[in-house]
Design an enzyme around this catalytic site. Structure first.
Site, PDB file in Angstrom:
ATOM      1  N   THR A  40       0.827  -1.210   0.000  1.00 20.59           N
ATOM      2  CA  THR A  40       0.000   0.000   0.000  1.00 20.59           C
ATOM      3  C   THR A  40       0.858   1.256   0.000  1.00 20.59           C
ATOM      4  O   THR A  40       1.996   1.243   0.504  1.00 20.59           O
ATOM      5  CB  THR A  40      -0.910   0.015   1.242  1.00 20.59           C
ATOM      6  OG1 THR A  40      -1.522   1.306   1.392  1.00 20.59           O
ATOM      7  CG2 THR A  40      -0.119  -0.255   2.523  1.00 20.59           C
ATOM      8  N   ASP A  41       0.314   2.335  -0.530  1.00 18.34           N
ATOM      9  CA  ASP A  41       1.031   3.615  -0.488  1.00 18.34           C
ATOM     10  C   ASP A  41       1.187   4.139   0.937  1.00 18.34           C
ATOM     11  O   ASP A  41       2.024   5.002   1.213  1.00 18.34           O
ATOM     12  CB  ASP A  41       0.347   4.659  -1.368  1.00 18.34           C
ATOM     13  CG  ASP A  41      -1.107   4.925  -0.994  1.00 18.34           C
ATOM     14  OD1 ASP A  41      -1.639   4.263  -0.079  1.00 18.34           O
ATOM     15  OD2 ASP A  41      -1.731   5.783  -1.658  1.00 18.34           O
ATOM     16  N   GLU A  42       0.415   3.590   1.875  1.00 22.10           N
ATOM     17  CA  GLU A  42       0.474   4.082   3.249  1.00 22.10           C
ATOM     18  C   GLU A  42       1.802   3.782   3.935  1.00 22.10           C
ATOM     19  O   GLU A  42       2.125   4.388   4.957  1.00 22.10           O
ATOM     20  CB  GLU A  42      -0.686   3.516   4.073  1.00 22.10           C
ATOM     21  CG  GLU A  42      -2.040   4.018   3.606  1.00 22.10           C
ATOM     22  CD  GLU A  42      -3.138   3.759   4.607  1.00 22.10           C
ATOM     23  OE1 GLU A  42      -2.886   3.895   5.827  1.00 22.10           O
ATOM     24  OE2 GLU A  42      -4.251   3.424   4.183  1.00 22.10           O
ATOM     25  N   LYS A  54       2.276  -3.457   7.232  1.00 25.74           N
ATOM     26  CA  LYS A  54       2.492  -3.654   5.796  1.00 25.74           C
ATOM     27  C   LYS A  54       3.935  -3.317   5.414  1.00 25.74           C
ATOM     28  O   LYS A  54       4.548  -4.000   4.583  1.00 25.74           O
ATOM     29  CB  LYS A  54       1.514  -2.811   4.980  1.00 25.74           C
ATOM     30  CG  LYS A  54       0.064  -3.252   5.094  1.00 25.74           C
ATOM     31  CD  LYS A  54      -0.138  -4.686   4.594  1.00 25.74           C
ATOM     32  CE  LYS A  54       0.015  -4.796   3.093  1.00 25.74           C
ATOM     33  NZ  LYS A  54      -0.266  -6.185   2.611  1.00 25.74           N
ATOM     34  N   TYR A  87      -1.610  -0.284  10.983  1.00 22.11           N
ATOM     35  CA  TYR A  87      -1.820  -1.019   9.723  1.00 22.11           C
ATOM     36  C   TYR A  87      -0.658  -0.794   8.770  1.00 22.11           C
ATOM     37  O   TYR A  87      -0.060  -1.744   8.249  1.00 22.11           O
ATOM     38  CB  TYR A  87      -3.129  -0.585   9.065  1.00 22.11           C
ATOM     39  CG  TYR A  87      -3.183  -0.894   7.587  1.00 22.11           C
ATOM     40  CD1 TYR A  87      -3.174  -2.213   7.141  1.00 22.11           C
ATOM     41  CD2 TYR A  87      -3.212   0.131   6.637  1.00 22.11           C
ATOM     42  CE1 TYR A  87      -3.192  -2.513   5.782  1.00 22.11           C
ATOM     43  CE2 TYR A  87      -3.238  -0.154   5.283  1.00 22.11           C
ATOM     44  CZ  TYR A  87      -3.228  -1.478   4.861  1.00 22.11           C
ATOM     45  OH  TYR A  87      -3.241  -1.765   3.514  1.00 22.11           O
TER      46      TYR A  87
END
Length: 301
Positions: free
Chosen positions: A116-118, A144, A140
């Site tokens: 994810t870009d997060e 990741k 989260y």
């Protein structure tokens, strides 16, 4: 898995590649449902197995006969990770480690880690490239990022053929209603309030799920081993703009917007450089408006 992106990917691959066979492993936790695989459960080229990616015995048995592993499995809701990070660590990190160990032992041809870009954190100006330092700002995103680094370590130490994708916010059919767009579509249609965090100025880059599936499929088949590929649409919108677009698409009043207390550690903006995936020949097919129209039609068509 049978969740949102994974199930859409299964549908896409079975439709696009007539010789491919797929095994889906999913624990069917609260956000997973076999209903997401409606239309492909009885496909002779698809096998569904209910199981947990943390279960080494189950994973080893399945990986023995596959050429590639695509790890979609994850606890993915930021709010839930803030309430309790334990399950996120267990699934997103420990589960990924189980898959990596089994894939390494089975000598698979490719291991695609869906991220994810997060993991980059927030960016107020400019865009994140694939070599940008990781700076996750919620549990989260941290799990990741940990899974990404673990996968990269298997590439380095075991020469496992790892690829990683980092995608912006997905939306489209089969998404769990805890996520912003399906939740707001259903609330608006029912005349219920749409709770917007803070002042709604947080910016996200939205990509229609089918565009993401095409990109993932391309990276799996043609991406360079050991590389990371950002996948984004460049369709940046504030949360308030997304909310207003949903109200307009459903035909509901903006009076339904309710501003609520902001989420802890709420990243202000994400944005991705996508030159690497575009060099493979990919570009998004759907605009945000076209994707939203298809999504509303899925829920109420």
């Amino acid at each position: 898995g049978a969740g949102f992106i994974g199930s859409n990917f299964v549908h896409y691959v079975l439709d696009e590649h007539e010789n491919d066979e797929i095994v889906t492993l999913d624990a069917l936790t609260y956000a997973g449902s076999k209903d997401s695989l409606d239309g492909v459960l009885d496909n002779p080229r698809h096998e569904f197995v209910k199981g947990d990616i943390r279960d080494r015995e189950v994973v080893e048995d399945l990986i023995t006969d596959v050429s590639a592993v695509v790890n979609f499995a994850a606890e993915s809701h930021v709010d839930r990770s803030i309430e309790g990070a334990k399950r996120f660590v267990e699934t997103n990190v420990q589960g990924t480690q189980t898959l990596l160990d089994a894939a390494n032992d089975a000598d698979v041809d490719r291991f695609l880690q869906i991220s994810t870009d997060e993991v980059y954190g927030q960016v107020l100006d400019g865009k994140f490239s694939e070599d940008h330092a990781l700076n996750p700002r919620n549990p989260y995103a941290a799990t990741k990022a940990g899974a990404d680094l673990l996968a990269q370590s298997f590439q380095t130490t075991h020469e496992l053929p790892v690829l990683i994708t980092r995608t912006s916010n997905n939306f489209g059919p089969r998404q769990h209603p805890e996520k912003l767009i399906p939740k707001f579509i259903q609330n608006a249609a029912a005349g219920e309030s749409l709770p917007v965090y803070g002042d709604g100025s947080n910016v996200r880059e939205w990509i229609y799920v089918e565009d993401n599936c095409r990109a993932l499929d391309l990276v799996l088949r043609e991406g360079e081993i050991g590389e990371i590929y950002n996948i984004g649409s460049h369709a940046e919108m504030t949360n308030l703009e997304v909310t207003e677009a949903i109200l307009d698409a459903v035909g509901a009043s903006e009076d339904l917007i309710e501003f609520v207390e902001d989420r802890a550690g709420h990243d202000q903006r994400y944005a991705l450089e996508t030159e690497k995936i575009e060099a493979l020949g990919w570009e998004p097919k759907y605009s945000f408006e076209e994707g939203l129209e298809r999504t509303v039609e899925y829920y109420f068509g």
